[in-house]
Design a protein around this motif. Structure first.
Motif: not given
Length: 129
Positions: A77-80, A86-92, A54-56
């Protein structure tokens, strides 16, 4: 070919300025945007649930939208993308459903406006699935 000076939802002046004040370069970028991203929303929706994929998808539309001056779409898109990173860095962090709705709506407006302008200029549109 008639290149529009204004396009609803686009900062044409800024986009053209970033393209060496050459409107034909901007118009070519708009054509690429219309053709390359015609199926973006389906591809993005298929990527939901896989933060990497999704990030891609979100990154690609953010970059393309910023390039052609579709500021609202680029901003959504930038907000998303930021929350996905952050999620990919481990955030929930949760992604509010309304953010996806707003991104989809911003895409529909920007792509639709660009596609109509492209067609009005006598160019072919991609076939939508």
């Amino acid at each position: 070919m008639l290149i529009p000076q204004k396009l609803d939802g686009f900062d044409v002046e800024d986009a053209v300025a970033r393209m060496l004040d050459r409107p034909e370069l901007w118009w070519q970028a708009v054509g690429f945007f219309v053709h390359h991203f015609s199926d973006w929303k389906d591809n993005w929706r298929n990527a939901i649930g896989d933060d990497h994929a999704e990030r891609r998808q979100v990154h690609s539309i953010r970059s393309a939208a910023a390039n052609v001056g579709a500021k609202m779409l680029a901003g959504q898109a930038e907000r998303m993308e930021q929350v996905l990173l952050r999620r990919l860095d481990g955030s929930d962090d949760e992604i509010p459903a309304v953010w996806r709705e707003e991104l989809a709506a911003a895409f529909d407006v920007a792509w639709g406006c660009a596609a109509r302008a492209w067609q009005d200029a006598g160019s072919d549109l991609p076939e939508l699935s």
